[in-house]
Motif scaffolding. Structure first.
Motif, PDB file in Angstrom:
ATOM      1  N   ILE A  38       0.838  -1.194   0.000  1.00 20.33           N
ATOM      2  CA  ILE A  38       0.000   0.000   0.000  1.00 20.33           C
ATOM      3  C   ILE A  38       0.876   1.248   0.000  1.00 20.33           C
ATOM      4  N   VAL A  39       0.599   2.157  -0.940  1.00 18.84           N
ATOM      5  CA  VAL A  39       1.272   3.450  -1.019  1.00 18.84           C
ATOM      6  C   VAL A  39       0.199   4.519  -0.861  1.00 18.84           C
ATOM      7  N   LEU A  75      -0.308  -7.736  -5.099  1.00 19.27           N
ATOM      8  CA  LEU A  75      -1.249  -6.650  -5.320  1.00 19.27           C
ATOM      9  C   LEU A  75      -0.725  -5.383  -4.660  1.00 19.27           C
ATOM     10  N   ILE A  76      -0.743  -4.274  -5.412  1.00 22.38           N
ATOM     11  CA  ILE A  76      -0.293  -2.986  -4.894  1.00 22.38           C
ATOM     12  C   ILE A  76      -1.430  -1.980  -5.032  1.00 22.38           C
ATOM     13  N   PHE A  77      -1.717  -1.268  -3.939  1.00 22.03           N
ATOM     14  CA  PHE A  77      -2.674  -0.169  -3.954  1.00 22.03           C
ATOM     15  C   PHE A  77      -1.898   1.138  -3.808  1.00 22.03           C
ATOM     16  N   ALA A  78      -2.274   2.123  -4.630  1.00 19.27           N
ATOM     17  CA  ALA A  78      -1.683   3.460  -4.513  1.00 19.27           C
ATOM     18  C   ALA A  78      -2.826   4.459  -4.440  1.00 19.27           C
ATOM     19  N   THR A 108      -0.288  -6.866  -9.633  1.00 19.65           N
ATOM     20  CA  THR A 108      -1.512  -6.151  -9.976  1.00 19.65           C
ATOM     21  C   THR A 108      -1.458  -4.789  -9.287  1.00 19.65           C
ATOM     22  N   LEU A 109      -1.861  -3.737 -10.005  1.00 18.13           N
ATOM     23  CA  LEU A 109      -1.786  -2.375  -9.454  1.00 18.13           C
ATOM     24  C   LEU A 109      -3.130  -1.690  -9.561  1.00 18.13           C
ATOM     25  N   LEU A 110      -3.609  -1.156  -8.437  1.00 16.68           N
ATOM     26  CA  LEU A 110      -4.794  -0.305  -8.408  1.00 16.68           C
ATOM     27  C   LEU A 110      -4.373   1.088  -7.965  1.00 16.68           C
TER      28      LEU A 110
END
Length: 244
Positions: free
Chosen positions: A107-108, A180-183, A212-214
């Motif tokens: 998480i960013v 999975l990465i959330f920004a 995967t990037l959101l």
């Protein structure tokens, strides 16, 4: 049995496949449901495939950050079904969600949330050390070098610029090798030029890792950099289209 090893129930296996990193059905979130209910998410159906780059676009108050909080396990949904990164989030309590996030989800955030008493290296390595990773320091150093901060390992957050602090935050999110990465508004506290550099870096590291990037944003130009744009409005998906 470890929390991370607990099998999904048979009725939930359809939610989590090798193709989908996220599958949500009729996902809801209601604050203060007993006294003064506020519906934030009002029935989200969503599938995100492994390796996709997706923008969640919408104005302030639309529900996009709340959706991110639920999808990332920072917030429990009020109803519906949710499978994320090989785990059934629907039945987990807060402690189980915290365990499930480890190593699977990075998480960013707009605010960098670095610990001021720790160096850049320690900020990246410590979460992995707490998760029991014996190679935490080596992984942290390698990721900081990958984001261009190999010369800043021993610097504290107050000794770093805003862009450098966000690079540390990106390294912290990616170093464990998450699926999975959330920004969430990752450039919100940065000037335009620095923000552009941070987005380029985030996209490059995602491509390097295959995660995967959101990206949660209200910036249409940034959203169009993603392969798919999901627009959130009034707690519902208003549109879901491939980027032009």
């Amino acid at each position: 049995m470890s929390l991370l090893a607990q099998p999904l129930s048979l009725c939930d296996w359809s939610l989590v496949t090798s193709q989908n990193t996220i599958s949500a059905r009729n996902l809801t979130l209601t604050y203060d449901p007993d006294k003064n209910p506020v519906e934030v998410l009002r029935g989200i159906d969503l599938d995100i495939a492994s390796g996709e780059v997706v923008a969640l676009l919408g104005p302030s108050g639309s529900g996009k950050s709340s959706l991110m909080a639920v999808l990332s396990g920072l917030e429990r949904s009020s109803g519906g079904s949710l499978g994320v990164a090989g785990q059934d989030f629907t039945t987990m309590d807060e402690d189980q969600l915290a365990w499930a996030r480890r190593g699977r989800i990075g998480i960013v955030l707009q605010a960098f949330h670095l610990l001021p008493t720790m160096t850049a290296l320690e900020n990246v390595a410590t979460p992995m050390e707490l998760a029991g990773d014996p190679d935490a320091t080596a992984k942290a150093q390698a990721e900081l070098e990958a984001v261009g901060l190999g010369h800043r390992l021993g610097h504290y957050p107050t000794q770093l610029s805003g862009g450098e602090q966000q690079r540390v935050a990106i390294a912290r999110a990616i170093a464990p090798g998450p699926q999975l990465i959330f920004a969430d508004e990752p450039t919100g506290n940065l000037d335009i030029s620095t923000g552009h550099d941070i987005i380029e870096l985030l996209f490059k590291r995602r491509q390097d890792t295959g995660a995967t990037l959101l990206v949660i944003t209200h910036d249409v130009e940034l959203a169009e950099r993603c392969g798919r744009i999901i627009t959130i409005g009034d707690g519902l998906i208003a549109s879901d289209t491939a980027a032009a």
